[in-house]
Scaffold this motif. Structure first.
Motif, PDB file in Angstrom:
ATOM      1  N   PHE A  13       0.503   2.562  -3.227  1.00  6.35           N
ATOM      2  CA  PHE A  13      -0.482   1.807  -4.005  1.00  6.35           C
ATOM      3  C   PHE A  13      -1.532   1.209  -3.086  1.00  6.35           C
ATOM      4  N   CYS A  14      -2.788   1.284  -3.519  1.00  6.06           N
ATOM      5  CA  CYS A  14      -3.877   0.613  -2.807  1.00  6.06           C
ATOM      6  C   CYS A  14      -4.812  -0.010  -3.834  1.00  6.06           C
ATOM      7  N   ILE A  15      -5.584  -0.987  -3.392  1.00  9.21           N
ATOM      8  CA  ILE A  15      -6.532  -1.636  -4.304  1.00  9.21           C
ATOM      9  C   ILE A  15      -7.743  -0.729  -4.491  1.00  9.21           C
ATOM     10  N   LYS A  16      -8.159  -0.118  -3.383  1.00  9.43           N
ATOM     11  CA  LYS A  16      -9.339   0.754  -3.414  1.00  9.43           C
ATOM     12  C   LYS A  16      -9.127   1.830  -2.356  1.00  9.43           C
ATOM     13  N   ARG A  17      -9.581   3.053  -2.637  1.00  5.63           N
ATOM     14  CA  ARG A  17      -9.366   4.110  -1.643  1.00  5.63           C
ATOM     15  C   ARG A  17     -10.455   4.058  -0.563  1.00  5.63           C
ATOM     16  N   CYS A  18     -10.042   4.040   0.680  1.00 11.41           N
ATOM     17  CA  CYS A  18     -10.998   4.034   1.795  1.00 11.41           C
ATOM     18  C   CYS A  18     -11.669   5.405   1.883  1.00 11.41           C
ATOM     19  N   THR A  19     -12.857   5.437   2.473  1.00 11.61           N
ATOM     20  CA  THR A  19     -13.668   6.658   2.432  1.00 11.61           C
ATOM     21  C   THR A  19     -13.117   7.791   3.305  1.00 11.61           C
ATOM     22  N   TYR A  20     -12.202   7.464   4.228  1.00 17.98           N
ATOM     23  CA  TYR A  20     -11.695   8.487   5.159  1.00 17.98           C
ATOM     24  C   TYR A  20     -10.265   8.894   4.827  1.00 17.98           C
ATOM     25  N   CYS A  21      -9.694   8.290   3.785  1.00 14.80           N
ATOM     26  CA  CYS A  21      -8.241   8.362   3.576  1.00 14.80           C
ATOM     27  C   CYS A  21      -7.792   9.618   2.837  1.00 14.80           C
ATOM     28  N   ASP A  22      -6.762  10.283   3.364  1.00  7.86           N
ATOM     29  CA  ASP A  22      -6.130  11.354   2.585  1.00  7.86           C
ATOM     30  C   ASP A  22      -4.621  11.112   2.482  1.00  7.86           C
ATOM     31  N   PHE A  23      -4.211   9.852   2.620  1.00 10.17           N
ATOM     32  CA  PHE A  23      -2.784   9.534   2.491  1.00 10.17           C
ATOM     33  C   PHE A  23      -2.357   9.629   1.026  1.00 10.17           C
ATOM     34  N   THR A  24      -1.052   9.704   0.826  1.00  9.69           N
ATOM     35  CA  THR A  24      -0.527   9.716  -0.542  1.00  9.69           C
ATOM     36  C   THR A  24      -0.581   8.292  -1.076  1.00  9.69           C
ATOM     37  N   THR A  25      -1.664   7.967  -1.756  1.00  2.49           N
ATOM     38  CA  THR A  25      -1.805   6.622  -2.300  1.00  2.49           C
ATOM     39  C   THR A  25      -2.678   6.662  -3.546  1.00  2.49           C
ATOM     40  N   PHE A  26      -2.499   5.663  -4.422  1.00  2.51           N
ATOM     41  CA  PHE A  26      -3.167   5.671  -5.716  1.00  2.51           C
ATOM     42  C   PHE A  26      -3.724   4.287  -6.015  1.00  2.51           C
ATOM     43  N   GLY A  62       5.694   1.802   4.872  1.00  2.00           N
ATOM     44  CA  GLY A  62       4.351   2.311   5.173  1.00  2.00           C
ATOM     45  C   GLY A  62       3.644   2.720   3.898  1.00  2.00           C
ATOM     46  N   GLY A  63       2.377   3.061   4.030  1.00  2.00           N
ATOM     47  CA  GLY A  63       1.672   3.374   2.784  1.00  2.00           C
ATOM     48  C   GLY A  63       0.439   4.215   2.987  1.00  2.00           C
ATOM     49  N   GLY A  64      -0.434   4.047   1.960  1.00  2.58           N
ATOM     50  CA  GLY A  64      -0.539   3.008   0.961  1.00  2.58           C
ATOM     51  C   GLY A  64      -0.611   1.586   1.556  1.00  2.58           C
ATOM     52  N   THR A  65      -0.350   0.642   0.692  1.00  4.80           N
ATOM     53  CA  THR A  65      -0.391  -0.764   1.098  1.00  4.80           C
ATOM     54  C   THR A  65       0.913  -1.445   0.688  1.00  4.80           C
ATOM     55  N   PRO A  66       1.920  -1.420   1.561  1.00  3.49           N
ATOM     56  CA  PRO A  66       3.208  -2.027   1.222  1.00  3.49           C
ATOM     57  C   PRO A  66       3.113  -3.513   0.888  1.00  3.49           C
ATOM     58  N   ALA A  97       0.381  -3.998   6.320  1.00  2.00           N
ATOM     59  CA  ALA A  97      -0.333  -4.902   5.414  1.00  2.00           C
ATOM     60  C   ALA A  97      -1.834  -4.714   5.563  1.00  2.00           C
ATOM     61  N   ASN A  98      -2.533  -4.943   4.457  1.00  2.00           N
ATOM     62  CA  ASN A  98      -3.990  -4.858   4.473  1.00  2.00           C
ATOM     63  C   ASN A  98      -4.542  -6.262   4.675  1.00  2.00           C
ATOM     64  N   PRO A  99      -5.352  -6.476   5.717  1.00  2.00           N
ATOM     65  CA  PRO A  99      -5.847  -7.837   5.989  1.00  2.00           C
ATOM     66  C   PRO A  99      -6.626  -8.428   4.809  1.00  2.00           C
ATOM     67  N   GLY A 134     -15.106   1.932   3.909  1.00  4.35           N
ATOM     68  CA  GLY A 134     -14.682   1.561   2.551  1.00  4.35           C
ATOM     69  C   GLY A 134     -13.528   0.581   2.531  1.00  4.35           C
ATOM     70  N   ARG A 135     -13.342  -0.155   3.645  1.00  6.41           N
ATOM     71  CA  ARG A 135     -12.253  -1.121   3.697  1.00  6.41           C
ATOM     72  C   ARG A 135     -12.563  -2.317   2.796  1.00  6.41           C
ATOM     73  N   ILE A 136     -11.505  -2.978   2.303  1.00  5.40           N
ATOM     74  CA  ILE A 136     -11.750  -4.129   1.431  1.00  5.40           C
ATOM     75  C   ILE A 136     -11.815  -5.422   2.234  1.00  5.40           C
TER      76      ILE A 136
END
Ligand code: SF4
Length: 399
Positions: A13-26, A62-66, A97-99, A134-136
């Protein structure tokens, strides 16, 4: 006999997808968090029942955003891994964690729940770069996040940085490193940007909206980072990772021949050592990869299908692959050579029952001739020059 594993829990799970990300996250699926925690707990129970001899050495969220999972859910998973897989009370338990989505209360609750290592995705100290990625979060969130982590009781903090960005200058990379080192983390991971096909950042580069990253400049950034890290007391124990040591590092790529990573001190990533030494790991949750009992597999890549499969006792594992002895040996060399300690003859022989030279004599000789590998004191490892050309050497072992 117990089978030791590093346990990984993927949080998709993430709040917003970063512009470079191809991880398994939604994004937009935070409402699934409670069901997801239940599914992971069920998966732990499935494995405990199927293989009662599994013994966990480390646990990594790991994540995503644990850090988007509630601390009570993290605590429940930790307790289950301790109960079912005998994770020791003093084992390394890492949470990414996402800062941009943490505060003191949350971090204190994670620490109370048993997490003892925090990995923050800092990425850059430049507001312009953070926006492009595209970081939050803003850089100040990293500064406040590290401060809050210390207050919450974390004495083991790792920061991730990314370099080789479109338009990134050496000066700004240096500034990012300097500001990062001012925060006195125990561990740093430095990743070169990969332009993932389909990711917005790659598309913007392809369309000429952003400049193409310069690989020579990225190499210069890598070397600058290595020098700066060494002067700040970091041992670069793996190609992309450095840890504070109990003594200062004598050289950038330095372990005495035959030396073991653990000698550096307590801040090396114990969990990731299992990947680099290619010992077994069990991945739980959406899209998680596992390597165990000569088999490799991944889990279903979508939260809805994963949760539904686990709850209705349907298969949730996909891409199962038998790892032959030859593949296992080649991967053990490739992954082990990422470490400054290299691959020890003793460990290789114990695992495969054959000396390294017997399996890879010609390959080693070739790279020794190119001064990319050295073989001494019972260890095969990259030379300082080989560290910069690692991919070339790894490919040689794969062939
Ligand atoms: S926070 Fe990490 S996992 Fe989430 S979208 Fe950004 S890079 Fe991807």
């Amino acid at each position: 006999m117990a089978t030791d594993v590093a346990v990984y829990v993927h949080v998709p799970f993430c709040i917003k997808r970063c512009t470079y990300c191809d991880f398994t996250t939604f994004t937009g699926m935070l409402n699934l968090r409670a069901a997801y925690i239940e599914a992971v707990l069920d998966e732990i129970a499935i494995w405990a029942q199927r293989f009662p001899t599994l013994h966990a050495n480390t646990l990594y969220f790991g994540g995503g955003t644990p850090s988007l999972l509630p601390p009570s859910g993290i605590a429940a998973i930790i307790a289950a891994v301790q109960r079912e897989f005998g994770l020791p009370g003093d084992a390394e338990i890492t949470l990414e964690a996402n800062p941009g989505a943490i505060d003191l209360t949350l971090l204190s609750d994670f620490h109370t729940s048993g997490v003892n290592r925090l990995s923050l995705g800092a990425q850059s100290a430049s507001e312009h770069e953070l926006e492009m990625l595209g970081r939050i979060h803003h850089w100040n969130d990293v500064v406040e996040g590290v401060r809050a982590a210390r207050t919450a009781g974390f004495d083991n903090v790792s920061l991730d940085l990314i370099f080789g960005l479109p338009g990134q200058t050496l000066n700004w990379w240096w500034e990012t490193l300097r500001r990062t080192l001012d925060l006195t983390p125990e561990h740093l991971s430095l990743y070169a940007l990969t332009l993932e096909p389909g990711a917005p950042l790659a598309e913007n580069v392809a369309l000429g909206k952003l400049p193409e990253p310069d690989p020579d400049l990225a190499a210069e950034m890598y070397e600058t980072a290595s020098e700066l890290l060494k002067s700040a007391g970091f041992w670069q124990y793996e190609i992309s990772n450095g840890a504070q040591g109990t003594t200062p590092p004598p050289e950038i790529w330095a372990l005495p021949p035959g030396g073991q990573t653990e000698q550096i001190g307590p801040w090396v990533s114990q969990h990731n050592l299992s990947y680099w030494r290619n010992t077994g790991w069990l991945g739980l949750g959406v899209g998680a990869h596992s390597f165990l009992f000569e088999e490799r597999w991944s889990n279903l890549p979508h939260p809805v299908s994963y949760i539904s499969a686990i709850h209705s006792h349907r298969p949730y594992r996909i891409s199962e692959e038998l790892i032959t002895r030859e593949i296992d040996m080649a991967e053990t060399m490739m992954m082990g050579l990422r470490l400054a300690e290299g691959v020890t003859e003793e460990r290789f022989d114990r695992r495969f029952g054959v000396p390294i030279r017997e399996s890879y004599g010609q390959t080693i000789q070739k790279f020794e001739g190119l001064e990319l590998l050295e073989h001494q004191s019972g260890t095969v490892r990259l030379t300082p020059k080989g560290r910069l050309l690692g991919n070339q050497v790894f490919a040689g072992f794969l062939l």
